[in-house]
Design an enzyme around this catalytic site. Sequence first.
Site, short mmCIF file in Angstrom:
data_model
loop_
_atom_site.label_atom_id
_atom_site.label_comp_id
_atom_site.label_asym_id
_atom_site.label_seq_id
_atom_site.Cartn_x
_atom_site.Cartn_y
_atom_site.Cartn_z
N LYS A 35 0.73 -1.07 0.03
CA LYS A 35 0.05 0.04 0.05
C LYS A 35 0.88 1.21 -0.01
O LYS A 35 0.56 2.32 -0.82
CB LYS A 35 -0.73 -0.27 1.37
CG LYS A 35 -1.83 0.73 1.31
CD LYS A 35 -2.87 0.77 2.37
CE LYS A 35 -3.97 -0.35 2.69
NZ LYS A 35 -4.55 -0.37 3.81
N CYS A 267 -18.28 0.54 8.01
CA CYS A 267 -18.41 1.21 9.24
C CYS A 267 -20.04 1.07 9.96
O CYS A 267 -20.00 0.38 11.04
CB CYS A 267 -18.63 2.97 8.82
SG CYS A 267 -16.84 3.05 8.33
C1 UDX Z 1 -20.92 5.85 6.86
C2 UDX Z 1 -21.57 7.17 7.43
O1 UDX Z 1 -22.35 7.63 6.50
C3 UDX Z 1 -20.28 8.08 7.59
O2 UDX Z 1 -20.84 9.40 8.13
C4 UDX Z 1 -19.10 7.44 8.56
O3 UDX Z 1 -18.05 8.11 8.59
C5 UDX Z 1 -18.80 6.06 7.95
O4 UDX Z 1 -20.01 5.07 7.70
P1 UDX Z 1 -20.31 5.09 4.28
O5 UDX Z 1 -19.82 3.60 5.11
O6 UDX Z 1 -19.18 5.53 3.44
O7 UDX Z 1 -20.46 6.15 5.53
O8 UDX Z 1 -21.78 4.77 3.65
P2 UDX Z 1 -23.18 5.44 3.61
O9 UDX Z 1 -23.11 6.29 2.70
O10 UDX Z 1 -23.50 5.76 4.93
O11 UDX Z 1 -23.71 4.12 3.23
C6 UDX Z 1 -23.74 2.97 4.14
C7 UDX Z 1 -24.71 1.73 3.86
O12 UDX Z 1 -25.99 2.05 3.64
C8 UDX Z 1 -24.49 1.57 2.18
O13 UDX Z 1 -24.36 0.16 1.82
C9 UDX Z 1 -25.77 2.03 1.40
O14 UDX Z 1 -25.77 1.33 0.08
C10 UDX Z 1 -26.76 1.71 2.49
N1 UDX Z 1 -28.00 2.76 2.25
C11 UDX Z 1 -27.55 4.12 2.54
C12 UDX Z 1 -29.30 2.41 2.10
O15 UDX Z 1 -29.61 0.99 2.04
N2 UDX Z 1 -30.23 3.25 2.27
C13 UDX Z 1 -29.92 4.52 2.32
O16 UDX Z 1 -30.94 5.30 2.20
C14 UDX Z 1 -28.77 5.04 2.49
#
Ligand code: UDX
Length: 440
Positions: A35, A267
Site C-alpha cells: 500500500k 462502518c
Molecule cells: C457511513 C457514514 O455515512 C459516515 O458518516 C461514517 O463516517 C462512515 O459510515 P459509508 O459507510 O461510507 O459512511 O456509507 P453510507 O453512505 O453511510 O452508506 C452505508 C450503507 O447504507 C451502504 O451500503 C448504502 O448502500 C446503504 N444505504 C444508505 C441504504 O441502504 N439506504 C440509504 O438510504 C442510504
Amino acid sequence: MQISVIGCGYLGAVHAACMAELGHDVVGIDVDAAKVASLSRGVAPFHEPGFDELLARNVESGRLRFSTDFADLAHAQVHFIGVGTPQVQGGYAADLTYVNSAVASLLPHLNHHVDGPTLVVGKSTVPVGTAATIAETIAPTGALLVWNPEFLREGFAVQDTISPDRIVYGLPKDPESAGTAQGVLDDVYKQLIAAEIPRLTTDYATAELVKVAANSFLATKISFINAMAELCEATGADVTQLAEAIGHDDRIGKKFLRAGIGFGGGCLPKDIRAFMARAGELGVDQALTFLREVDSINDRRRDHVVNTARDGLGGTFEGKKVAVLGAAFKPDSDDMRNSPALDIAARISGEGATVVITDPAAGPKLRAARPTTHVADDAYTAAAGADVVLLLTEWKQFKELDPTRLKDAVNNPWIIDGRNALDPTTWRDAGWTYTGIGRP
Ligand code: UDX
C-alpha cells in the site's frame, strides 16, 4: 505544519492527502508495504472519486510522503491516528489491536516539538473510554490528545474531509491543556475554521459517542424504511412514495430513506455492534437493544432477495444462472467489506446457482481476491443466459442500462432491483418482469 497520519486505508490515506492539499507537510505511515509503495508512486490503492488526482498532485509537490517506518514521523508535531477498528472474530466488540499498536509504535517518537506542543489526534472509531486510556499512555511524553472523529462517507471522502458538515474536538479535562490542544488543531484546520464549518468542543467521551451515535442513527433510519418496505410488501403499498411523502416533513427529511437490501460497508454494521457491546460492558445494554432490531431488519432484507429469487426460479437455484450487478457495498467505491451484494451472491452460489458478478470498480479486485468467482467486465456479459438479474449496487452504469439490449442477452427477462434504482415502467414496457423492494 509537520503532520503524520498513521494508517493509510480509506480514511487515513484520504486524510493525509487532504492535509497536504491544505498546505501541510505530511507523512503517511502504514504497516502494509504494498500500500505504501503504491501511494508513494501517487497511485491510489482503492477507488475513491477525486482521490487519484489529489494524491498524485501532492506526492508530486513533495508535500506528501508515505513510509512503513515510524522513525519517519519523528519530526511531526501533529500525529493523526486513522487505523481500522474492525469487529472482533467471534464477537460484536471492536478490535483495538491496530489502535493500540499504532499508539505503542508512536510513543517512542513523541518528543517536544520545536514549533510547540506535540498533539496526537484520534480519528478512528473507538469504544467510548478509549481516548482517556490513550491520553494517560501518552501523558508522560508531554504530548496532548484530541479525539476528532471522522464522518466521511466513502465515495465522497475527499469532499467530506475538506468541507465536512461539522468538526468535533474531544479535549482534555484540564482547561489549560484543552486550550493548548485546541489552538494547535485549529492551526491544522485553519482554512476549515475560516470557512465557518461548525466546530464543537467536547470532552473525550462525548466526542467518541458522537461518532457512534451518528452512525447508529443513520443505520436506524435505513432499517426503519426497510421495515416499512416489509409492510408495503404485505399490503401492496409503495415504499418509495411513502419515503418521499414522510420525507417532506423537515423533522424526518428525505435522506437515508432508500429502502433496499440494506446497509453494509466497513462502518455502519460493525459500529452498531461495537456500540451494543460497549453498552453491555457499561451496564446500559438496554439502552441499545433497539440496535439489535436494526441489525436484524438489515439482515432480513438480504434473506428477502435470496428467497424472492429462489421462489421465482421454482424453489431451487440448482442449475440456474444468476447475474449479479454490483459487488461493492455502495456505488462509487470498490469497498466490499460487509457488502450486502456480495453476501447475497455468495448465498445464492452456495445454493447451487452459477453466479456471475460485475462491478465497475470492485470487479478487478474481486477477481484477484477470489479467482473461482465468475466476474464479468460489464452487465451485458454478466447477464448472458441469466435466469434472473439482480441489481444490488446502484452504480450509475446500471441505472443507465438499456433494458432492450439486456433482454437480448438473458435467458429469462426478470430483474430484481435490490436498490429501487430503476424505473419499473420503463423495464416492464421493455418486456421485463420487474421486482423492486417494497413497491409493486
Ligand atoms: C457511513 C457514514 O455515512 C459516515 O458518516 C461514517 O463516517 C462512515 O459510515 P459509508 O459507510 O461510507 O459512511 O456509507 P453510507 O453512505 O453511510 O452508506 C452505508 C450503507 O447504507 C451502504 O451500503 C448504502 O448502500 C446503504 N444505504 C444508505 C441504504 O441502504 N439506504 C440509504 O438510504 C442510504
